[in-house]
Design a protein around this motif. Structure first.
Motif, mmCIF file in Angstrom:
data_model
loop_
_atom_site.group_PDB
_atom_site.id
_atom_site.type_symbol
_atom_site.label_atom_id
_atom_site.label_comp_id
_atom_site.label_asym_id
_atom_site.label_seq_id
_atom_site.Cartn_x
_atom_site.Cartn_y
_atom_site.Cartn_z
ATOM 1 N N ASP A 219 -9.664 1.465 -9.770
ATOM 2 C CA ASP A 219 -10.190 1.388 -8.400
ATOM 3 C C ASP A 219 -10.277 2.778 -7.770
ATOM 4 O O ASP A 219 -11.189 3.069 -7.001
ATOM 5 C CB ASP A 219 -9.285 0.497 -7.548
ATOM 6 N N ARG A 220 -9.296 3.635 -8.090
ATOM 7 C CA ARG A 220 -9.312 5.001 -7.571
ATOM 8 C C ARG A 220 -8.671 5.918 -8.598
ATOM 9 O O ARG A 220 -7.648 5.587 -9.195
ATOM 10 C CB ARG A 220 -8.561 5.096 -6.241
ATOM 11 N N ASP B 265 3.506 0.409 2.770
ATOM 12 C CA ASP B 265 3.096 -0.437 3.899
ATOM 13 C C ASP B 265 3.488 0.199 5.232
ATOM 14 O O ASP B 265 3.948 -0.473 6.151
ATOM 15 C CB ASP B 265 3.722 -1.825 3.767
ATOM 16 N N ARG C 11 -3.922 7.759 -1.100
ATOM 17 C CA ARG C 11 -3.520 6.378 -0.789
ATOM 18 C C ARG C 11 -3.831 5.480 -1.980
ATOM 19 O O ARG C 11 -4.916 5.560 -2.570
ATOM 20 C CB ARG C 11 -4.272 5.877 0.448
ATOM 21 N N GLU D 243 1.244 5.380 0.357
ATOM 22 C CA GLU D 243 0.559 6.518 0.964
ATOM 23 C C GLU D 243 1.405 7.781 0.798
ATOM 24 O O GLU D 243 2.582 7.799 1.148
ATOM 25 C CB GLU D 243 0.301 6.275 2.454
ATOM 26 N N THR E 123 -4.562 2.544 -9.204
ATOM 27 C CA THR E 123 -4.809 3.952 -8.914
ATOM 28 C C THR E 123 -4.333 4.782 -10.093
ATOM 29 O O THR E 123 -3.195 4.635 -10.542
ATOM 30 C CB THR E 123 -4.055 4.395 -7.639
ATOM 31 N N THR F 230 0.212 -3.723 -7.209
ATOM 32 C CA THR F 230 -0.246 -2.378 -6.879
ATOM 33 C C THR F 230 0.217 -1.477 -8.006
ATOM 34 O O THR F 230 1.410 -1.389 -8.294
ATOM 35 C CB THR F 230 0.364 -1.910 -5.548
ATOM 36 N N THR G 227 0.846 -1.188 0.000
ATOM 37 C CA THR G 227 0.000 0.000 0.000
ATOM 38 C C THR G 227 0.884 1.241 0.000
ATOM 39 O O THR G 227 1.822 1.355 0.790
ATOM 40 C CB THR G 227 -0.913 0.023 1.239
ATOM 41 N N GLU H 211 -4.516 -2.767 -5.942
ATOM 42 C CA GLU H 211 -5.494 -1.992 -6.690
ATOM 43 C C GLU H 211 -4.809 -1.124 -7.746
ATOM 44 O O GLU H 211 -3.598 -0.881 -7.699
ATOM 45 C CB GLU H 211 -6.318 -1.102 -5.754
ATOM 46 N N GLN I 101 -4.146 1.643 -2.597
ATOM 47 C CA GLN I 101 -4.257 0.392 -1.849
ATOM 48 C C GLN I 101 -3.508 -0.758 -2.555
ATOM 49 O O GLN I 101 -3.413 -0.787 -3.784
ATOM 50 C CB GLN I 101 -5.727 0.014 -1.668
#
Length: 462
Positions: free
Chosen positions: A410-411, A268, A230, A210, A237, A395, A208, A235, A232
């Motif tokens: 996803d985002r 993470d 973020r 961030e 992005t 990711t 993940t 996912e 995830q």
């Protein structure tokens, strides 16, 4: 173009020799006859004064010359890259930059000769005047019976070992200052801030990503302002926004090409600065729009991230990247040596090779920067098929201008002028984010529109 190595070669040795030899020669001259020795060295103080003056002149003219050389080199490289465009527009303002840069370089070179040569000549005359005075004093002493002809002859021969190195030192003044300019350029590189390395690197178990109030700037200009979002684990992005919004810089910071000025980027929960460069490199792989291939074999280019990869693993990556047919058609297959930059391949072929390289490295975090831009529809279909395999189980951060390509992400993170102005799904952003709504309107996207032409669909590996 002059090589720095050729300029540095033997110069320190020559300078030291030009200082030590006159020193020893003067001692011997004083032992033989102090009166003749004083006549020999009387011009040295004036020579040093002129040398200091000459240094100041050379310092100005060499600074101007190096600046003109740098500008001319930059223009030359730029025009070489855009030669195809400039060939069709020879009278454009951009094309004339070359002539302007060359005239500036010629003017700086002439100024160096005009201002520097007279100063060096004066220094040489001063040194020679000492030898003239020595001959006059020696002749007077010889006629007066104070020194013998043999002593005067020996003195004149020894004086040559005194004057010749000083004259060489005068000639080296320009080279020495040229060295200083080059050393200053090298120093700028060496003094550039390096990435810190932790004593005990952290070992994240997840992927993940961030961004937490990240600020970043180039020089005095701040490019990113309090960027937070973020991505995830597992996912997709997407980063969208106008050109120059800061998307590529955000992606580059994930790969830790630079460190942030403030805030933090975490994988993470661990700050990338605490992971160490080796760990970040193994975790993150990037596929850029502008693919660079080295002047080496196909195998060497593909195995950059995994030097120990077998041929079977390389071919598996090529098959998954829809590029095995391209390599198989090359004269020597994997052993074919590519030209620098991969210019002997098409843009789509280079792009698929870069995807194969990413597949072979098999990093859990993937960054795609306009990976399907500027290719024809047929090539884009093959790249999309390759990307579908590449994205599975990873990711992913995608940068794309075509919203239809990432509408099912996803985002979606909307970036404008270095700031995150929206985050969410396609339909929700159309309702809540003005910047995204403008981008969608320009491209003709509407809520709930059929988005089957999605470049970034993951393969279900269950």
């Amino acid at each position: 173009m002059t090589s720095p190595c050729s300029i540095f070669r033997n110069i320190p040795q020559q300078i030291v020799g030009s200082l030590i030899q006159p020193f020893y020669a003067s001692i011997i001259l004083f032992i033989i006859d102090w009166r003749l020795a004083l006549a020999a060295i009387i011009g040295v103080p004036l020579f040093w004064a002129i040398t200091i003056w000459t240094d100041r002149i050379y310092q100005r003219v060499f600074a101007d010359l190096h600046r003109a050389r740098s500008e001319a080199t930059a223009v030359m490289l730029q025009q070489a890259r855009g030669a195809a465009v400039l060939r069709g527009n020879p009278d454009s303002k951009v094309a004339r930059r070359y002539d302007t840069a060359m005239r500036g370089l010629a003017a700086a070179s002439i100024a160096m000769s005009v201002k520097g040569t007279p100063a060096s000549a004066i220094g040489a005359i001063v040194v020679e005047s000492g030898q003239v005075l020595l001959i006059a004093v020696g002749a007077a002493l010889y006629l007066g019976g104070s020194v013998s002809a043999a002593t005067l002859l020996i003195f004149l021969f020894l004086s040559l070992t005194f004057y010749q190195p000083i004259q060489e030192l005068s000639g080296l003044a320009g080279y020495r200052l040229n060295q200083q300019q080059i050393a200053a350029k090298i120093g700028e590189v060496w003094d550039a801030q390096t990435l810190s390395e932790p004593a005990q690197p952290a070992s994240p178990s997840g992927t993940t990503i961030e961004f937490d109030q990240v600020r970043f700037g180039c020089g005095e200009e701040t490019t990113l302002h309090e960027v937070s979002f973020r991505a995830q684990a597992g996912e997709l992005t997407a980063l969208v926004g106008k050109s120059g919004a800061g998307k590529t810089i955000i992606a580059s910071l994930v790969a830790r090409l630079w460190d942030v000025d403030s805030g933090a980027i975490r994988i993470d929960g661990a700050d990338v600065r605490d992971l160490g460069s080796a760990s970040v490199t193994s975790l993150v792989t990037a596929v850029f729009q502008d693919v660079y291939l080295f002047d080496d074999t196909v195998r060497a280019n593909l195995a950059l991230g995994r030097p120990d990869a077998t041929d079977a693993e390389i071919w598996d990556a090529l098959v998954a990247a829809q590029c095995d047919d391209v390599v198989a058609a090359l004269p020597e297959g994997l052993d074919t040596v590519l030209t620098e930059g991969g210019s002997d391949l098409s843009g789509g072929q280079r792009q698929r090779l870069s995807i194969a390289r990413a597949l072979l490295k098999n990093s859990p975090i993937l960054i795609l920067d306009e990976a399907v831009a500027a290719v024809d529809p047929g090539t884009e279909d093959r790249i999309q098929a390759a990307l579908s395999t590449l994205l599975a189980g990873r990711t992913v951060i995608v940068i794309a201008h075509r919203l239809s390509a990432i509408a099912n992400a996803d985002r979606i993170v909307v970036v404008d002028r270095g700031t995150v102005v929206g985050s969410g799904g396609h339909d929700s952003l159309l309702l809540t984010c003005d910047e995204y709504r403008v981008l969608a309107a320009v491209q003709g996207l509407e809520p709930n529109q059929n988005r089957s032409n999605n470049a970034f669909e993951k393969v279900d590996q269950r």
